[in-house]
Write an enzyme that holds these catalytic residues in place. Structure first.
Site, PDB file in Angstrom:
ATOM      1  N   TYR A  48      56.976 -79.442 -33.668  1.00 43.14           N
ATOM      2  CA  TYR A  48      56.542 -80.692 -34.304  1.00 43.14           C
ATOM      3  C   TYR A  48      55.051 -80.962 -34.141  1.00 43.14           C
ATOM      4  O   TYR A  48      54.383 -81.350 -35.117  1.00 43.14           O
ATOM      5  CB  TYR A  48      57.366 -81.869 -33.762  1.00 43.14           C
ATOM      6  CG  TYR A  48      56.990 -83.183 -34.388  1.00 43.14           C
ATOM      7  CD1 TYR A  48      57.344 -83.466 -35.710  1.00 43.14           C
ATOM      8  CD2 TYR A  48      56.263 -84.139 -33.685  1.00 43.14           C
ATOM      9  CE1 TYR A  48      56.988 -84.665 -36.298  1.00 43.14           C
ATOM     10  CE2 TYR A  48      55.907 -85.340 -34.270  1.00 43.14           C
ATOM     11  CZ  TYR A  48      56.277 -85.597 -35.571  1.00 43.14           C
ATOM     12  OH  TYR A  48      55.904 -86.782 -36.157  1.00 43.14           O
TER      13      TYR A  48
ATOM     14  N   GLU B   3      49.751 -80.601 -41.107  1.00 47.54           N
ATOM     15  CA  GLU B   3      49.696 -81.692 -42.082  1.00 47.54           C
ATOM     16  C   GLU B   3      48.325 -82.361 -42.079  1.00 47.54           C
ATOM     17  O   GLU B   3      47.779 -82.677 -43.152  1.00 47.54           O
ATOM     18  CB  GLU B   3      50.787 -82.710 -41.763  1.00 47.54           C
ATOM     19  CG  GLU B   3      52.201 -82.198 -41.999  1.00 47.54           C
ATOM     20  CD  GLU B   3      53.248 -83.129 -41.425  1.00 47.54           C
ATOM     21  OE1 GLU B   3      52.850 -84.176 -40.850  1.00 47.54           O
ATOM     22  OE2 GLU B   3      54.442 -82.825 -41.545  1.00 47.54           O
TER      23      GLU B   3
END
Length: 249
Positions: A161, A168
């Site tokens: 994550y 991102e």
């Protein structure tokens, strides 16, 4: 009385509902698993066949299937809301919102961003997490459990994550010059007001990093708690063993 259902029908209703719910969830998880597995297999085969050149046109090769899978995943919010999926609504909502913004707003709207290597890296991280999660959920529905798969579903997201957040953020950073040049999603409002979309992305980028650092702090605290608990339990076991040997002597 004739209009009242029989006791056998009443008893069969919960089992019928459970069977239909599990069948629907199994089909949904299976569709998602097939979609993400196809994406991951396609990316792997293309990389070994064409090398780094395959990373440039990753979005053109698998972008449609990725958009379909992510759009279909919005059903999970409905699953949680009606109670057929035992998950928390807020974390899943934030995760899906994050992916929808990155995929549809940042990547899909800018063709120049679609050719960046970071898109391929981001898709790899997303599909690794989703393949494990949907495999675990699909097998859990039919009562099958594997210790390794359970461990992966509960721990794989911890290292992946933060990497997803970094990918991102880098995708947003690389998209900013194109949003500034083309003025995509920027609009003028009445009374000499305007929405400058690059500022919105920068604000969202700051929120991503704040969330990442909070996640790291919580993960570090949780890891320290587990290590401390393991040390304490090991000491208690050793102490109990010594006391037992002393009592036997």
């Amino acid at each position: 009385m004739g209009f009242l259902p029989s006791s056998s029908k009443i008893r069969s209703c919960p089992s019928t509902y459970r069977y239909r719910k599990n069948t629907y969830l199994f089909i949904y998880y299976l569709i998602q698993f097939c979609g993400h597995s196809w994406i991951f297999a396609n990316m792997t085969v293309r990389f070994f066949s064409f090398g780094e050149d395959s990373m440039v046109d990753t979005f053109y090769a698998i972008g449609l299937v990725m958009r379909l899978c992510q759009s279909l995943s919005l059903l999970e919010l409905l699953h949680i809301y009606v109670g057929i999926e035992p998950s928390r609504l807020l974390p899943r909502f934030l995760q899906l919102t994050e992916r929808i913004i990155i995929l549809f707003v940042v990547i899909t709207s800018q063709e120049e961003v679609q050719e960046k290597y970071v898109v391929c890296v981001l898709f790899i991280f997303w599909n690794l997490l989703d393949m494990v999660r949907y495999t675990y959920s699909m097998l859990s529905v039919i009562g099958i459990a594997y210790a390794v798969l359970t461990w992966l579903s509960q721990t794989l997201w911890m290292p992946i994550y933060p990497l997803c957040v970094l990918a991102e953020a880098f995708a947003i950073y690389q998209s900013l010059p194109y949003f500034e040049s083309f003025g995509t999603y920027s609009t003028k409002l009445p009374f000499d007001l305007a929405i400058y979309f690059p500022y919105v992305l920068k604000l969202y980028l700051m929120m991503l990093f704040i969330g990442k650092w909070l996640f790291c702090l919580v993960s570090a605290f949780f890891l320290c708690f587990l290590v401390s608990a393991a040390i304490y339990l090991s000491r208690q076991v050793c102490k109990h063993g010594r006391d037992r040997k002393g009592s036997l002597a």
